[in-house]
Design an enzyme around this catalytic site. Structure first.
Site, short mmCIF file in Angstrom:
data_model
loop_
_atom_site.label_atom_id
_atom_site.label_comp_id
_atom_site.label_asym_id
_atom_site.label_seq_id
_atom_site.Cartn_x
_atom_site.Cartn_y
_atom_site.Cartn_z
N CYS A 1 -1.81 0.26 7.64
CA CYS A 1 -1.14 1.52 7.28
C CYS A 1 -1.27 2.55 8.38
O CYS A 1 -0.33 3.32 8.64
CB CYS A 1 -1.70 2.04 5.96
SG CYS A 1 -1.30 0.98 4.56
N GLU B 1 0.59 4.03 1.58
CA GLU B 1 0.77 4.59 2.93
C GLU B 1 1.85 3.84 3.69
O GLU B 1 2.61 4.45 4.45
CB GLU B 1 -0.55 4.56 3.71
CG GLU B 1 -1.71 5.25 3.02
CD GLU B 1 -2.47 4.35 2.05
OE1 GLU B 1 -3.50 4.83 1.53
OE2 GLU B 1 -2.08 3.19 1.80
N CYS C 1 -5.91 1.88 5.85
CA CYS C 1 -6.37 0.63 6.46
C CYS C 1 -5.69 0.51 7.83
O CYS C 1 -4.77 1.27 8.14
CB CYS C 1 -6.03 -0.55 5.55
SG CYS C 1 -4.27 -0.98 5.53
N HIS D 1 0.85 -1.19 0.00
CA HIS D 1 0.00 0.00 0.00
C HIS D 1 0.89 1.24 0.00
O HIS D 1 1.96 1.24 0.62
CB HIS D 1 -0.89 0.04 1.24
CG HIS D 1 -1.87 -1.08 1.33
ND1 HIS D 1 -2.84 -1.12 2.29
CD2 HIS D 1 -2.04 -2.20 0.58
CE1 HIS D 1 -3.57 -2.20 2.15
NE2 HIS D 1 -3.10 -2.89 1.11
#
Length: 159
Positions: free
Chosen positions: A89, A58, A86, A56
């Site tokens: 993250c 992030e 999420c 991801h």
């Protein structure tokens, strides 16, 4: 919640990165790390299509900042992202001591869209950032970008 024109410009870039991810066959998420002086320090997009579901943007920002910024620089920075972090993250963000998060659309919005389209929920609970990392200042969602992000998510599922 106060979203400035500068915030909107960085969020627009995050959404552009999400579009780039989708155009490359990936999930439509993008994020931008901006320092206290307003300089973009790092940006990335989702890269999970090859099987590593932890790729991801992030999380990549958290990893990059841990290796390239001082704790004070991390704390004074802002992460702009197309979708709310999420739990993985959000935790990484908190663990490395990053500052403010501004997101275009929330996990609740994304979840509602998926339910509307009959798409199964993700394997991880969509907890709000403030539940996972309560000390982080968070702003979002930003209604001006909701339709654009919704369209990216719709395209993700070929709808």
């Amino acid at each position: 919640m106060t979203i400035s024109d500068v915030d909107l410009a960085h969020l627009a870039r995050a959404v552009e990165l999400a579009r780039e991810a989708l155009d490359d066959g990936d999930e439509p998420y993008g994020s931008v790390l901006v320092d206290a002086a307003g300089q973009v320090r790092f940006e990335d997009r989702n890269r999970v299509k090859d099987g590593d579901e932890t790729r991801h943007p992030e999380l990549e920002i958290a990893r990059w900042s841990a290796n390239h910024l001082t704790p004070a620089e991390r704390a004074a920075s802002t992460v702009y992202t197309s979708g709310e972090h999420c739990p993985m993250c959000a935790a990484a963000h908190a663990w490395v001591g990053l500052g403010r998060i501004v997101y275009a659309t929330s996990s609740a919005q994304t979840g509602a869209w998926l339910a509307e389209w009959g798409i199964p929920a993700a394997p991880v609970a969509p907890l709000p950032i403030t539940t996972v990392a309560p000390g982080i200042p968070v702003d979002g969602p930003v209604p001006e970008l909701a339709d654009e992000v919704r369209e990216l998510q719709r395209r993700r599922f070929g709808l």
